[in-house]
Write an enzyme that holds these catalytic residues in place. Structure first.
Site, PDB file in Angstrom:
ATOM      1  N   ARG A 184       0.823  -1.213   0.000  1.00 29.50           N
ATOM      2  CA  ARG A 184       0.000   0.000   0.000  1.00 29.50           C
ATOM      3  C   ARG A 184       0.856   1.262   0.000  1.00 29.50           C
ATOM      4  O   ARG A 184       0.561   2.222  -0.715  1.00 29.50           O
ATOM      5  CB  ARG A 184      -0.957   0.007   1.186  1.00 29.50           C
ATOM      6  CG  ARG A 184      -2.039  -1.064   1.073  1.00 29.50           C
ATOM      7  CD  ARG A 184      -2.874  -1.142   2.321  1.00 29.50           C
ATOM      8  NE  ARG A 184      -2.001  -1.517   3.444  1.00 29.50           N
ATOM      9  CZ  ARG A 184      -2.266  -1.245   4.715  1.00 29.50           C
ATOM     10  NH1 ARG A 184      -3.346  -0.596   5.050  1.00 29.50           N
ATOM     11  NH2 ARG A 184      -1.444  -1.626   5.671  1.00 29.50           N
ATOM     12  N   ASN A 190      -6.063  -3.027   1.898  1.00 28.92           N
ATOM     13  CA  ASN A 190      -6.006  -4.479   2.022  1.00 28.92           C
ATOM     14  C   ASN A 190      -7.420  -5.013   2.150  1.00 28.92           C
ATOM     15  O   ASN A 190      -8.252  -4.403   2.823  1.00 28.92           O
ATOM     16  CB  ASN A 190      -5.223  -4.891   3.272  1.00 28.92           C
ATOM     17  CG  ASN A 190      -3.732  -4.697   3.141  1.00 28.92           C
ATOM     18  OD1 ASN A 190      -3.196  -4.624   2.042  1.00 28.92           O
ATOM     19  ND2 ASN A 190      -3.042  -4.599   4.253  1.00 28.92           N
TER      20      ASN A 190
END
Length: 92
Positions: free
Chosen positions: A21, A39
């Site tokens: 990320r 996620n």
């Protein structure tokens, strides 16, 4: 006015717990795209990327590789309508 496109991307493989990320946020800043990355509970990473077609294509190329510690096995890409986001956000 420049064309803006948006893509929803699901990244499969060893993509959680490897800085995916944060690397995606850095790539988004470098490429000048907006959107979000998060996620998902099934172990995948979902991103939405919005910007000019070339910048979005470059971002998709990054997502197909991921950061060095990631092992991307598959990427699903869906065309969605632009939302006019103004930033790139990292969540869950």
């Amino acid at each position: 006015m420049a064309t803006t496109v948006r893509r929803r991307v699901r990244v499969h493989g060893h993509v959680q717990g490897v800085g995916f990320r944060w690397a995606t946020r850095e790539a988004a800043a470098r490429l000048g795209v907006v959107g979000a990355v998060r996620n998902l509970r099934d172990g995948t990473v979902e991103a939405e990327v919005e910007g000019g077609p070339d910048a979005v294509d470059a971002m998709l190329a990054f997502l197909r590789e991921g950061p060095p510690a990631a092992l991307v096995s598959a990427v699903d890409v869906e065309e969605v309508s632009p939302r006019g986001d103004t930033a790139f956000v990292v969540s869950g």
